[in-house]
Design a protein around this motif. Sequence first.
Motif, PDB file in Angstrom:
ATOM      1  N   UNK A  28       0.830  -1.218   0.000  1.00  0.00           N
ATOM      2  CA  UNK A  28       0.000   0.000   0.000  1.00  0.00           C
ATOM      3  C   UNK A  28       0.859   1.260   0.000  1.00  0.00           C
ATOM      4  N   UNK A  29       0.341   2.303  -0.622  1.00  0.00           N
ATOM      5  CA  UNK A  29       1.040   3.590  -0.674  1.00  0.00           C
ATOM      6  C   UNK A  29       0.901   4.280   0.673  1.00  0.00           C
ATOM      7  N   UNK A  30       1.963   4.972   1.079  1.00  0.00           N
ATOM      8  CA  UNK A  30       1.933   5.668   2.360  1.00  0.00           C
ATOM      9  C   UNK A  30       0.915   6.791   2.363  1.00  0.00           C
ATOM     10  N   UNK A  31       0.474   7.154   3.544  1.00  0.00           N
ATOM     11  CA  UNK A  31      -0.518   8.222   3.706  1.00  0.00           C
ATOM     12  C   UNK A  31       0.133   9.580   3.443  1.00  0.00           C
ATOM     13  N   UNK A  32      -0.637  10.483   2.870  1.00  0.00           N
ATOM     14  CA  UNK A  32      -0.156  11.838   2.627  1.00  0.00           C
ATOM     15  C   UNK A  32      -0.393  12.698   3.861  1.00  0.00           C
ATOM     16  N   UNK A  33       0.476  13.672   4.059  1.00  0.00           N
ATOM     17  CA  UNK A  33       0.306  14.607   5.173  1.00  0.00           C
ATOM     18  C   UNK A  33      -0.688  15.695   4.772  1.00  0.00           C
ATOM     19  N   UNK A  90      -5.338   0.491   7.436  1.00  0.00           N
ATOM     20  CA  UNK A  90      -6.188  -0.652   7.086  1.00  0.00           C
ATOM     21  C   UNK A  90      -5.565  -1.476   5.957  1.00  0.00           C
ATOM     22  N   UNK A  91      -5.087  -0.788   4.914  1.00  0.00           N
ATOM     23  CA  UNK A  91      -4.465  -1.491   3.790  1.00  0.00           C
ATOM     24  C   UNK A  91      -3.187  -2.201   4.229  1.00  0.00           C
ATOM     25  N   UNK A  92      -2.442  -1.557   5.132  1.00  0.00           N
ATOM     26  CA  UNK A  92      -1.196  -2.145   5.626  1.00  0.00           C
ATOM     27  C   UNK A  92      -1.486  -3.420   6.415  1.00  0.00           C
ATOM     28  N   UNK A  93      -2.523  -3.390   7.245  1.00  0.00           N
ATOM     29  CA  UNK A  93      -2.894  -4.571   8.028  1.00  0.00           C
ATOM     30  C   UNK A  93      -3.349  -5.699   7.113  1.00  0.00           C
ATOM     31  N   UNK A  94      -4.148  -5.366   6.101  1.00  0.00           N
ATOM     32  CA  UNK A  94      -4.613  -6.389   5.164  1.00  0.00           C
ATOM     33  C   UNK A  94      -3.443  -6.952   4.370  1.00  0.00           C
ATOM     34  N   UNK A  95      -2.509  -6.103   3.976  1.00  0.00           N
ATOM     35  CA  UNK A  95      -1.335  -6.532   3.225  1.00  0.00           C
ATOM     36  C   UNK A  95      -0.455  -7.445   4.074  1.00  0.00           C
ATOM     37  N   UNK A  96      -0.266  -7.071   5.341  1.00  0.00           N
ATOM     38  CA  UNK A  96       0.555  -7.891   6.242  1.00  0.00           C
ATOM     39  C   UNK A  96      -0.092  -9.256   6.461  1.00  0.00           C
ATOM     40  N   UNK A  97      -1.423  -9.272   6.610  1.00  0.00           N
ATOM     41  CA  UNK A  97      -2.128 -10.541   6.807  1.00  0.00           C
ATOM     42  C   UNK A  97      -2.004 -11.421   5.565  1.00  0.00           C
ATOM     43  N   UNK A  98      -2.136 -10.819   4.395  1.00  0.00           N
ATOM     44  CA  UNK A  98      -2.015 -11.579   3.145  1.00  0.00           C
ATOM     45  C   UNK A  98      -0.589 -12.109   2.972  1.00  0.00           C
ATOM     46  N   UNK A  99       0.401 -11.311   3.343  1.00  0.00           N
ATOM     47  CA  UNK A  99       1.792 -11.741   3.247  1.00  0.00           C
ATOM     48  C   UNK A  99       2.070 -12.908   4.187  1.00  0.00           C
TER      49      UNK A  99
END
Length: 108
Positions: A28-33, A90-99
């Motif tokens: 996932x792409x990082x969040x923008x400030x 949320x995307x990071x958690x889903x990505x980590x779970x999929x990995x």
Amino acid sequence: MPKTETKTRKSRASKADSGKKKKDPNAPKRALSAYMFFANEQRDKVREDNPGIKFGEVGKQLGEKWKALNEKQRAPYDAKAAADKKRYEEEKAAYAAASAEDEEEESE
């Protein structure tokens, strides 16, 4: 006069040799400030107001405009940044779970 030996440069090691992991394009792409949301929105207006402006000058003017904003004016950008941060988490958690699932399947 004899030529002196010149040192030759060694070629740089490739990324694979340097030990640096390649970034996964599916990550996932990082969040923008809040500032980045502001800058993305205002960049074209700064260029319109100052035709022929240099790249670095655009950034300077955006920074000055950002500093001039009060809390009430920054609020919409802060809200966008908070929403984007939530999306990223949320995307990071889903990505980590999929990995983790992929690694389990490979080890079996």
